[in-house]
Design a protein around this motif. Structure first.
Motif, PDB file in Angstrom:
ATOM      1  N   ARG A   1       4.116   0.491   7.730  1.00  0.00           N
ATOM      2  CA  ARG A   1       3.448   1.493   7.064  1.00  0.00           C
ATOM      3  C   ARG A   1       2.132   1.801   7.409  1.00  0.00           C
ATOM      4  O   ARG A   1       1.359   2.921   7.615  1.00  0.00           O
ATOM      5  CB  ARG A   1       3.220   1.074   5.521  1.00  0.00           C
ATOM      6  CG  ARG A   1       4.508   1.137   4.676  1.00  0.00           C
ATOM      7  CD  ARG A   1       4.380   0.739   3.373  1.00  0.00           C
ATOM      8  NE  ARG A   1       5.603   1.087   2.707  1.00  0.00           N
ATOM      9  CZ  ARG A   1       5.699   0.756   1.344  1.00  0.00           C
ATOM     10  NH1 ARG A   1       4.561   0.351   0.553  1.00  0.00           N
ATOM     11  NH2 ARG A   1       6.911   0.967   0.846  1.00  0.00           N
TER      12      ARG A   1
ATOM     13  N   LYS B   1       0.639   5.248   9.093  1.00  0.00           N
ATOM     14  CA  LYS B   1      -0.782   5.923   8.473  1.00  0.00           C
ATOM     15  C   LYS B   1      -1.527   6.213   9.722  1.00  0.00           C
ATOM     16  O   LYS B   1      -2.376   7.056   9.925  1.00  0.00           O
ATOM     17  CB  LYS B   1      -1.204   5.031   7.357  1.00  0.00           C
ATOM     18  CG  LYS B   1      -0.580   5.452   6.175  1.00  0.00           C
ATOM     19  CD  LYS B   1      -1.319   4.661   4.841  1.00  0.00           C
ATOM     20  CE  LYS B   1      -0.393   4.969   3.667  1.00  0.00           C
ATOM     21  NZ  LYS B   1      -0.973   4.814   2.396  1.00  0.00           N
ATOM     22  N   LYS B   2      -1.706   5.150  10.462  1.00  0.00           N
ATOM     23  CA  LYS B   2      -2.817   5.265  11.775  1.00  0.00           C
ATOM     24  C   LYS B   2      -2.317   6.365  12.515  1.00  0.00           C
ATOM     25  O   LYS B   2      -3.197   7.009  13.041  1.00  0.00           O
ATOM     26  CB  LYS B   2      -2.851   3.932  12.460  1.00  0.00           C
ATOM     27  CG  LYS B   2      -3.619   2.852  11.725  1.00  0.00           C
ATOM     28  CD  LYS B   2      -3.546   1.533  12.880  1.00  0.00           C
ATOM     29  CE  LYS B   2      -4.151   0.419  11.999  1.00  0.00           C
ATOM     30  NZ  LYS B   2      -4.164  -0.855  12.949  1.00  0.00           N
TER      31      LYS B   2
ATOM     32  N   ASP C   1      -3.182   9.529  10.828  1.00  0.00           N
ATOM     33  CA  ASP C   1      -4.722   9.748  10.717  1.00  0.00           C
ATOM     34  C   ASP C   1      -5.206  10.207  12.034  1.00  0.00           C
ATOM     35  O   ASP C   1      -6.003  10.783  12.208  1.00  0.00           O
ATOM     36  CB  ASP C   1      -5.355   8.366  10.299  1.00  0.00           C
ATOM     37  CG  ASP C   1      -5.315   8.027   8.874  1.00  0.00           C
ATOM     38  OD1 ASP C   1      -5.216   9.141   8.037  1.00  0.00           O
ATOM     39  OD2 ASP C   1      -5.260   7.219   8.461  1.00  0.00           O
TER      40      ASP C   1
ATOM     41  N   THR D   1      -5.270  13.688   3.977  1.00  0.00           N
ATOM     42  CA  THR D   1      -5.266  12.409   4.687  1.00  0.00           C
ATOM     43  C   THR D   1      -4.970  11.363   3.623  1.00  0.00           C
ATOM     44  O   THR D   1      -4.670  10.447   3.728  1.00  0.00           O
ATOM     45  CB  THR D   1      -6.575  12.462   5.404  1.00  0.00           C
ATOM     46  OG1 THR D   1      -7.746  12.344   4.702  1.00  0.00           O
ATOM     47  CG2 THR D   1      -6.769  13.391   6.330  1.00  0.00           C
TER      48      THR D   1
ATOM     49  N   VAL E   1      -1.014  10.698   1.784  1.00  0.00           N
ATOM     50  CA  VAL E   1       0.222  10.094   2.583  1.00  0.00           C
ATOM     51  C   VAL E   1       0.940   8.922   1.802  1.00  0.00           C
ATOM     52  O   VAL E   1       0.230   8.072   1.405  1.00  0.00           O
ATOM     53  CB  VAL E   1      -0.284   9.542   3.833  1.00  0.00           C
ATOM     54  CG1 VAL E   1       0.969   8.917   4.729  1.00  0.00           C
ATOM     55  CG2 VAL E   1      -0.997  10.593   4.739  1.00  0.00           C
ATOM     56  N   LYS E   2       2.011   8.910   1.539  1.00  0.00           N
ATOM     57  CA  LYS E   2       2.950   8.106   0.890  1.00  0.00           C
ATOM     58  C   LYS E   2       4.171   7.832   1.450  1.00  0.00           C
ATOM     59  O   LYS E   2       4.883   8.485   2.105  1.00  0.00           O
ATOM     60  CB  LYS E   2       3.313   8.297  -0.677  1.00  0.00           C
ATOM     61  CG  LYS E   2       2.134   8.525  -1.668  1.00  0.00           C
ATOM     62  CD  LYS E   2       2.809   9.028  -2.970  1.00  0.00           C
ATOM     63  CE  LYS E   2       1.641   9.359  -3.874  1.00  0.00           C
ATOM     64  NZ  LYS E   2       2.071  10.067  -4.846  1.00  0.00           N
TER      65      LYS E   2
ATOM     66  N   VAL F   1       8.340   9.924   4.284  1.00  0.00           N
ATOM     67  CA  VAL F   1       6.878   9.860   4.677  1.00  0.00           C
ATOM     68  C   VAL F   1       6.514  10.899   3.970  1.00  0.00           C
ATOM     69  O   VAL F   1       7.144  12.146   4.233  1.00  0.00           O
ATOM     70  CB  VAL F   1       6.388   9.738   5.997  1.00  0.00           C
ATOM     71  CG1 VAL F   1       5.053  10.033   6.158  1.00  0.00           C
ATOM     72  CG2 VAL F   1       6.882   8.765   6.934  1.00  0.00           C
TER      73      VAL F   1
END
Length: 146
Positions: A65, A69-70, A73, A86, A89-90, A100
């Motif tokens: 996860r 996310k990185k 981002d 930003t 995000v889940k 996602v």
């Protein structure tokens, strides 16, 4: 000789002052709407593109996860997407797929006490990456469990 009809020439004078004022007011309102709401739709476009780029990643199912996310981002930073997208995000992992989701709502002041509410719901389901960015799953059922 030259029988001009002056009454028909009077009817062809063009728009009046009030007609031009109406055109300017309508154009100004449209320009205001575009300038206030346009950036939100541009951000939504880049959220969509970020999810599509993530779908093309062959190692997506093996990523944690945090790595996902990185990756998002990084894409958002490059494309100047900031704020609610930003933070929204889940990531939900299933038995054989992953979801996602970037689901957020923006409230933008338009004129005085009139606000425009814009809702964006983008999802990437690894089981159906070709349907990227269309909401396929209602995430309310998952958020009630958390």
């Amino acid at each position: 000789m030259g029988g001009y009809d002056f009454s028909s020439l009077r009817n062809q004078r063009g728009m009046s002052y009030w007609g031009w004022l109406l055109v300017v007011v309508v154009f100004g309102f449209i320009l205001t709407c575009v300038s206030k709401m346009g950036p939100a739709y541009i951000d939504a476009y880049y959220v969509d593109e970020g999810l599509r780029k993530l779908a093309e990643n062959a190692e997506l199912r093996d990523m944690s996860r945090g790595d996902i996310k990185k990756e998002l981002d990084r894409f958002f930073r490059i494309n100047n997407v900031r704020g609610k997208p930003t933070k929204a995000v889940k990531i939900v992992r299933g038995a054989d797929s992953m979801l996602v989701s970037v689901d957020y709502e923006l409230r933008q002041p338009l004129i005085y006490n009139v606000d425009v509410v814009m809702k964006f719901d983008k999802q990437l389901n690894t089981a159906k990456p070709e349907l990227c960015c269309k909401p396929l799953v209602d995430l309310e059922q998952f958020s009630k469990r958390d």
